[in-house]
Design an enzyme around this catalytic site. Structure first.
Site, PDB file in Angstrom:
ATOM      1  N   ARG A 152      51.204  11.144  50.469  1.00 36.76           N
ATOM      2  CA  ARG A 152      51.155  10.552  48.836  1.00 36.76           C
ATOM      3  C   ARG A 152      52.415  10.891  47.878  1.00 36.76           C
ATOM      4  NH1 ARG A 152      44.865  12.861  49.638  1.00 36.76           N
ATOM      5  NH2 ARG A 152      46.101  14.428  50.540  1.00 36.76           N
ATOM      6  N   ILE A 153      52.997  12.078  48.064  1.00 41.55           N
ATOM      7  CA  ILE A 153      54.292  12.558  47.631  1.00 41.55           C
ATOM      8  C   ILE A 153      55.402  11.652  47.707  1.00 41.55           C
ATOM      9  CG2 ILE A 153      55.230  14.631  47.140  1.00 41.55           C
ATOM     10  CD1 ILE A 153      52.821  16.650  47.377  1.00 41.55           C
ATOM     11  N   ASP A 172      57.643   9.341  60.213  1.00 45.31           N
ATOM     12  CA  ASP A 172      55.934  10.070  59.888  1.00 45.31           C
ATOM     13  C   ASP A 172      54.824   9.120  60.909  1.00 45.31           C
ATOM     14  OD1 ASP A 172      53.181   9.798  58.699  1.00 45.31           O
ATOM     15  OD2 ASP A 172      53.352  10.367  56.982  1.00 45.31           O
ATOM     16  N   ALA A 232      56.683  21.336  50.527  1.00 46.50           N
ATOM     17  CA  ALA A 232      56.175  21.257  51.447  1.00 46.50           C
ATOM     18  C   ALA A 232      54.695  22.234  51.093  1.00 46.50           C
ATOM     19  CB  ALA A 232      55.769  20.441  51.907  1.00 46.50           C
ATOM     20  N   ARG A 233      55.385  23.273  52.113  1.00 50.11           N
ATOM     21  CA  ARG A 233      55.176  24.790  52.761  1.00 50.11           C
ATOM     22  C   ARG A 233      56.195  25.201  53.224  1.00 50.11           C
ATOM     23  NH1 ARG A 233      51.856  23.994  49.542  1.00 50.11           N
ATOM     24  NH2 ARG A 233      50.082  24.667  49.546  1.00 50.11           N
ATOM     25  N   ASP A 257      61.087  25.320  47.373  1.00 45.38           N
ATOM     26  CA  ASP A 257      60.046  26.298  46.220  1.00 45.38           C
ATOM     27  C   ASP A 257      59.192  26.666  47.423  1.00 45.38           C
ATOM     28  OD1 ASP A 257      58.909  25.821  43.591  1.00 45.38           O
ATOM     29  OD2 ASP A 257      57.916  24.180  45.399  1.00 45.38           O
ATOM     30  N   GLU A 262      54.398  34.243  50.583  1.00 44.73           N
ATOM     31  CA  GLU A 262      54.317  34.202  49.178  1.00 44.73           C
ATOM     32  C   GLU A 262      53.418  35.001  48.826  1.00 44.73           C
ATOM     33  OE1 GLU A 262      53.824  30.390  47.819  1.00 44.73           O
ATOM     34  OE2 GLU A 262      55.356  29.861  49.001  1.00 44.73           O
ATOM     35  N   HIS A 280      57.478  28.298  44.048  1.00 43.54           N
ATOM     36  CA  HIS A 280      56.515  27.140  43.994  1.00 43.54           C
ATOM     37  C   HIS A 280      56.123  26.942  43.144  1.00 43.54           C
ATOM     38  CE1 HIS A 280      52.231  26.726  47.542  1.00 43.54           C
ATOM     39  NE2 HIS A 280      52.354  25.726  46.651  1.00 43.54           N
ATOM     40  N   LEU A 281      56.907  25.753  42.736  1.00 41.04           N
ATOM     41  CA  LEU A 281      56.463  25.591  40.610  1.00 41.04           C
ATOM     42  C   LEU A 281      55.772  24.513  41.333  1.00 41.04           C
ATOM     43  CD1 LEU A 281      59.736  26.802  38.305  1.00 41.04           C
ATOM     44  CD2 LEU A 281      57.227  27.812  38.849  1.00 41.04           C
ATOM     45  N   GLY A 282      56.401  23.168  42.221  1.00 42.48           N
ATOM     46  CA  GLY A 282      55.693  22.667  42.424  1.00 42.48           C
ATOM     47  C   GLY A 282      54.686  21.554  41.812  1.00 42.48           C
ATOM     48  N   ALA A 283      53.654  22.309  41.424  1.00 43.39           N
ATOM     49  CA  ALA A 283      52.159  21.906  41.389  1.00 43.39           C
ATOM     50  C   ALA A 283      52.498  22.657  39.703  1.00 43.39           C
ATOM     51  CB  ALA A 283      51.569  22.339  41.771  1.00 43.39           C
TER      52      ALA A 283
HETATM   53  P1  NAD Z   1      49.594  13.731  52.206  1.00 42.52           P
HETATM   54  O1  NAD Z   1      48.570  14.261  53.230  1.00 42.52           O
HETATM   55  O2  NAD Z   1      49.090  12.634  51.327  1.00 42.52           O
HETATM   56  O3  NAD Z   1      50.862  13.032  53.503  1.00 42.52           O
HETATM   57  C1  NAD Z   1      51.517  14.120  54.342  1.00 42.52           C
HETATM   58  C2  NAD Z   1      52.092  12.654  55.563  1.00 42.52           C
HETATM   59  O4  NAD Z   1      52.845  13.976  56.343  1.00 42.52           O
HETATM   60  C3  NAD Z   1      51.033  11.981  55.780  1.00 42.52           C
HETATM   61  O5  NAD Z   1      51.404  10.822  55.902  1.00 42.52           O
HETATM   62  C4  NAD Z   1      50.658  12.874  56.980  1.00 42.52           C
HETATM   63  O6  NAD Z   1      50.264  11.037  58.348  1.00 42.52           O
HETATM   64  C5  NAD Z   1      52.323  13.032  57.519  1.00 42.52           C
HETATM   65  N1  NAD Z   1      51.942  13.978  58.911  1.00 42.52           N
HETATM   66  C6  NAD Z   1      51.290  14.606  58.947  1.00 42.52           C
HETATM   67  N2  NAD Z   1      51.629  15.632  60.021  1.00 42.52           N
HETATM   68  C7  NAD Z   1      53.143  14.509  60.578  1.00 42.52           C
HETATM   69  C8  NAD Z   1      53.350  15.484  61.757  1.00 42.52           C
HETATM   70  N3  NAD Z   1      53.377  16.445  62.313  1.00 42.52           N
HETATM   71  N4  NAD Z   1      54.326  14.698  61.922  1.00 42.52           N
HETATM   72  C9  NAD Z   1      54.905  13.573  61.126  1.00 42.52           C
HETATM   73  N5  NAD Z   1      54.738  12.931  59.747  1.00 42.52           N
HETATM   74  C10 NAD Z   1      52.838  13.908  59.360  1.00 42.52           C
HETATM   75  O7  NAD Z   1      49.891  14.867  51.299  1.00 42.52           O
HETATM   76  P2  NAD Z   1      50.647  15.128  50.624  1.00 42.52           P
HETATM   77  O8  NAD Z   1      49.582  15.281  49.487  1.00 42.52           O
HETATM   78  O9  NAD Z   1      51.775  14.119  50.087  1.00 42.52           O
HETATM   79  O10 NAD Z   1      51.439  16.564  49.958  1.00 42.52           O
HETATM   80  C11 NAD Z   1      52.367  16.959  50.960  1.00 42.52           C
HETATM   81  C12 NAD Z   1      52.775  18.563  51.199  1.00 42.52           C
HETATM   82  O11 NAD Z   1      53.093  19.186  49.950  1.00 42.52           O
HETATM   83  C13 NAD Z   1      51.264  19.403  51.421  1.00 42.52           C
HETATM   84  O12 NAD Z   1      52.168  20.727  52.827  1.00 42.52           O
HETATM   85  C14 NAD Z   1      51.007  20.172  50.660  1.00 42.52           C
HETATM   86  O13 NAD Z   1      50.171  21.602  50.530  1.00 42.52           O
HETATM   87  C15 NAD Z   1      52.679  20.377  49.926  1.00 42.52           C
HETATM   88  N6  NAD Z   1      52.558  20.522  48.245  1.00 42.52           N
HETATM   89  C16 NAD Z   1      53.315  21.259  47.647  1.00 42.52           C
HETATM   90  C17 NAD Z   1      52.960  21.574  46.218  1.00 42.52           C
HETATM   91  C18 NAD Z   1      54.135  22.603  45.670  1.00 42.52           C
HETATM   92  O14 NAD Z   1      53.409  23.068  44.470  1.00 42.52           O
HETATM   93  N7  NAD Z   1      54.594  23.014  46.308  1.00 42.52           N
HETATM   94  C19 NAD Z   1      52.875  20.880  45.278  1.00 42.52           C
HETATM   95  C20 NAD Z   1      51.486  19.537  45.945  1.00 42.52           C
HETATM   96  C21 NAD Z   1      51.699  19.152  47.787  1.00 42.52           C
HETATM   97  C1  MLT Z   2      49.125  22.589  46.365  1.00 38.24           C
HETATM   98  O1  MLT Z   2      49.304  22.467  48.103  1.00 38.24           O
HETATM   99  O2  MLT Z   2      48.613  21.968  46.054  1.00 38.24           O
HETATM  100  C2  MLT Z   2      50.413  23.597  45.568  1.00 38.24           C
HETATM  101  O3  MLT Z   2      50.866  23.900  46.983  1.00 38.24           O
HETATM  102  C3  MLT Z   2      49.879  23.871  44.951  1.00 38.24           C
HETATM  103  C4  MLT Z   2      49.285  24.650  44.916  1.00 38.24           C
HETATM  104  O4  MLT Z   2      48.914  25.763  45.459  1.00 38.24           O
HETATM  105  O5  MLT Z   2      48.949  25.083  43.489  1.00 38.24           O
END
Ligand code: NAD
Ligand code: MLT
Length: 525
Positions: A152-153, A172, A232-233, A257, A262, A280-283
């Site tokens: 998604r992201i 992916d 991401a993480r 981020d 944390e 960790h400001l992504g969201a």
């Molecule tokens: P998602 O599940 O929609 O997308 C993840 C993608 O990774 C999928 O397309 C999946 O096929 C792929 N994937 C999974 N395992 C894999 C691997 N081993 N090798 C290659 N590809 C692989 O998730 P998303 O909503 O796009 O979120 C992605 C990340 O962003 C998550 O870790 C989430 O926690 C993080 N996130 C962080 C913040 C933030 O505040 N920084 C905010 C939102 C999400």
């Molecule tokens: C998430 O995975 O949704 C983000 O890291 C944001 C949060 O933890 O609030």
């Protein structure tokens, strides 16, 4: 009646809390508690709402003796032990779409910041240093953006980067070639992505496969001009390997981020001037926080009201539309009745939906029937979440099916449970959609399921009904409803009797000894 209590372990939007209060739940705010404190607060609570800082481990779940649902106000679920929650029958939900736009926009902010050294130049200038040549950057146009994780992201970042005239490549293995074409992204191996990228951005979940995915060995494949972004993480990039690669010129920059620990106030990365960091400001946008809070509040309300929860991640059912939903409680009641008919867990349990409802996935109806049956067959606390797990532990093979073909002469929709020689079908009838059991062991019936029922089989000779009714009357048991089942098989008859109270073992034994009675099954007694 006491209100169900929802523990809020991390801050969520006020609008989400308001939804919970308006739905009649007690909102118990317990921010920044130690794991031990939280274990105390969770006792007796029905729901727990968290973000990324609370570790929902097996110990916390065990303390939550009344927990129905754990809700993550955000995307990542790496801080929740989903297997332990599932085994306990606790539903886990998240808000999968709530903050993806904010996370993608923050990624773009970091790509621009590290490409043009915005924070470094800002910091120098306000300290009195006009450093135009020191902070020369790079253009994004014509550069290659590598994306690890095109979910998604990742996809939102790809769409935005295309507007900057970037070439997009990605790794992916779970994304189809068609989806990649749609997004104008070239898919390749992780090594190729790292080797070809000018900017590399990570959008993977954190799990066993992705922890330390980017380490010294991987970074050695990169161009010295690579800038790497992680929204991401923490821990997907090995932090000390990254600091080393940035320090010795293996790569040119990083914008980060998320961190292994944390909150954190120190890191080798903080000492490098080719690094941009955010806490960790992504969201962290008003819009994302409102959405995440409201979505999880809605999911908690659905879960606590026993309704289908669309964002449950550990429910083995995908579909619940308005046609199917009314059949969910029916299936559960039917499961309880069936379990009394088949007194031990069977090897094979068939669950089918036919008619109009047969156009849909039978998953939800099937786990509802299973939940009803397992609550009789076992002493476990069974929920929709752990019913399939318990069935597997008991080695019950559940065969579920759906068919649009109507199976009954009078009713369009049927939920049918079957095992060995036993079968039971029910439907919803009339304007009020009342539940009716319409078939028991191939005998046509028409009786509402009720708490206390007797299914009595007898030789098809006159007098049996009178003898059973007299025996119940002698035991002071009131008959609330009764139906005599028909069958094509000559000589076999069936009575289905609802009583207003439980029927004791002694009375059931008396019924069994009556002339012509071949079997008596009691439900709820
Ligand atoms: P998602 O599940 O929609 O997308 C993840 C993608 O990774 C999928 O397309 C999946 O096929 C792929 N994937 C999974 N395992 C894999 C691997 N081993 N090798 C290659 N590809 C692989 O998730 P998303 O909503 O796009 O979120 C992605 C990340 O962003 C998550 O870790 C989430 O926690 C993080 N996130 C962080 C913040 C933030 O505040 N920084 C905010 C939102 C999400
Ligand atoms: C998430 O995975 O949704 C983000 O890291 C944001 C949060 O933890 O609030």
């Amino acid at each position: 009646m006491t209100k169900s209590r929802v523990v809020i372990a991390e801050e969520i939007a006020e609008s989400g809390l308001e939804r919970l209060r308006n739905a009649g739940f007690e909102v118990d705010i317990q921010l920044e508690k130690s794991p031990e404190d939280l274990r105390h607060r969770i006792v007796g609570a029905s729901a727990l709402i968290i973000r990324s800082a609370t570790n929902v481990d097996a110990e916390l779940l065990a303390a939550g003796n009344e927990l129905v649902v754990v809700a993550r106000a955000g995307v990542g679920l790496d801080n929740v032990d989903i297997a332990a929650a599932t085994a306990r029958g606790v539903m886990v939900v998240n808000a999968p779409e709530s903050n993806i736009l904010s996370a993608a926009e923050h990624t773009m902010a970091l790509i621009l910041a590290i490409s043009r050294n915005v924070p470094q130049a800002h910091s120098a200038l306000i300290q009195g240093r006009w450093e135009r040549s020191k902070w020369e950057g790079i253009e994004l146009a014509s550069k290659t953006l590598g994306i690890l994780g095109l979910g998604r992201i990742g996809a939102l970042v790809a769409q935005r980067a295309l507007a900057f005239d970037m070439r997009i490549i990605a790794f992916d293995p779970f994304i189809s070639a068609e989806r990649a074409r749609e997004l104008n992204v070239e898919m390749m191996s992780i090594d190729e992505v790292i080797a070809q990228s000018d900017i590399l951005t990570i959008h993977l979940p954190k799990n066993k496969q992705t922890v330390n995915l980017i380490d010294t060995k991987m970074l050695a494949l990169a161009k010295p001009s690579l800038r790497i972004i992680n929204v991401a993480r923490g821990g997907i990039i090995n932090e000390s390997d990254l600091a080393q690669a940035l320090g010795n010129g293996t790569i040119a920059g990083a914008a980060i981020d998320v961190f292994v620990t944390e909150p954190t106030k120190s890191s080798p990365l903080f000492e490098l001037d080719n690094v941009v960091v955010t806490p960790h400001l992504g969201a962290s946008t008003r819009e994302a926080q409102d959405r995440a809070g409201e979505v999880v509040a809605d999911m908690v309300c659905l879960a606590l009201n026993n309704e289908f929860v669309p964002f449950a991640v550990n429910l083995e059912a995908s579909d619940a539309n308005e046609t199917l939903k009314p059949f969910v409680p029916l299936a559960q009641r039917l499961g309880r009745v069936f379990a009394s008919l088949v007194d031990a867990p069977p090897e094979i349990f068939e669950i089918s939906i036919t008619g109009e409802i047969g156009a849909y996935d039978p998953g939800l109806i099937s786990i509802s029937a299973l939940k009803g049956a397992l609550s009789v067959w076992t002493n476990n606390a069974v929920s929709l979440v752990n019913a399939p797990v318990i069935a597997r532990q008991l080695k019950i093979q559940v065969n579920k099916s759906s068919s649009k073909t109507t199976q009954h002469r009078d009713y369009v929709n049927l939920v049918t449970l079957r095992s060995g020689s036993h079968n039971l079908s029910a439907t919803l009838t009339g304007r009020r959609r009342e539940a009716r059991i319409v078939m028991i062991d191939d005998h046509l019936t028409d009786i509402p399921p009720s708490e206390y029922m007797l299914i009595v089989k007898n030789d098809d000779r006159p007098g049996a009904i009178g003898r059973v009714a007299t025996a119940l009357g002698n035991a002071n048991i009131n008959i609330a409803n009764m139906d005599v089942g028909n069958t094509e098989t000559v000589g076999s008859a069936l009575m289905c009797i609802s009583t207003t109270t439980a029927v004791s073992k002694e009375v059931i034994e008396t019924l069994r000894t009556l002339d012509g009675i071949t079997s008596v099954t009691a439900i709820g007694s």
